[in-house]
Design an enzyme around this catalytic site. Sequence first.
Site, PDB file in Angstrom:
ATOM      1  CB  SER A  25      -0.941   0.021   1.205  1.00  0.00           C
ATOM      2  OG  SER A  25      -0.213  -0.065   2.420  1.00  0.00           O
ATOM      3  CG  ASP A 196      -2.069   5.474   8.449  1.00  0.00           C
ATOM      4  OD1 ASP A 196      -0.829   5.324   8.537  1.00  0.00           O
ATOM      5  OD2 ASP A 196      -2.754   4.933   7.562  1.00  0.00           O
ATOM      6  CG  HIS A 199      -0.377   3.727   4.952  1.00  0.00           C
ATOM      7  ND1 HIS A 199      -1.390   3.317   5.806  1.00  0.00           N
ATOM      8  CD2 HIS A 199      -0.175   2.713   4.069  1.00  0.00           C
ATOM      9  CE1 HIS A 199      -1.800   2.119   5.437  1.00  0.00           C
ATOM     10  NE2 HIS A 199      -1.073   1.718   4.406  1.00  0.00           N
TER      11      HIS A 199
END
Length: 243
Positions: A25, A196, A199
């Site tokens: 991600s 967060d 990330h």
Amino acid sequence: MACQRNTATVSQSTTWPKVVLFGDSITQFSFSNDGCWGSMLADLLQRKCDVINRGFSGYNSRWCVKILSKVFEEFASSDVAMVTIFLGANDSNLPANSHQHVPAEEYKSHLISMVEKLQMCGIPREKILLITPPACDVVAWGADCSLNGRQCHKCNKTAGLYASLCKESATEMGTGCVDLYTEMMKLQDWQQLLNDGLHLSTRGSELLFNLMKPFVVKLTSEIEAKFPDWKDVDNTNPDASLC
């Protein structure tokens, strides 16, 4: 490994050289507002290379090693200027997250296997950059997980272990390496590099980009910009400049 082969060099190719970003991600989000390190690369390499995002949110090295052949079969190896492999944030989940966790030594073996597969495809190790997983702010990530109905199974010390194994893989295989984890931990407020807890924030993306930049510049310094600068176009005879 199925892949396209071409004996031409990047500079001789009629296609735009490719910088392929492969990972989880943090790569998938690399063109987002916060996780913008991919966008920064694209800006650096404008008119020289296409920066291609092949990130897969939630994936670990066990899954990525299986899809790597399919991902790279669309590219002629001679047109690949650089590849990044950025994995470990999911692998380093604690064993309680059995869906994503990959044991440390298995993670290392998958990184090595991916480099070997790319080499078999004709992409030399000098064009491959391994990026270690980042540090993890467990407090912030735990809060994010709670808001989204998930349990937090992260440990920053474990993330550091996987980062060290990524570095070992790069050393053993002779690839480039950016030790993002260690560089983050040098900063007193390293938590601000994450948006967060897991990330990258904009500041974290800037750090990663600056760490990558010397490697990228070295690999792309001899790639010429496509087509002449507008001031150099012969307006009375554009064909002479552009055709």
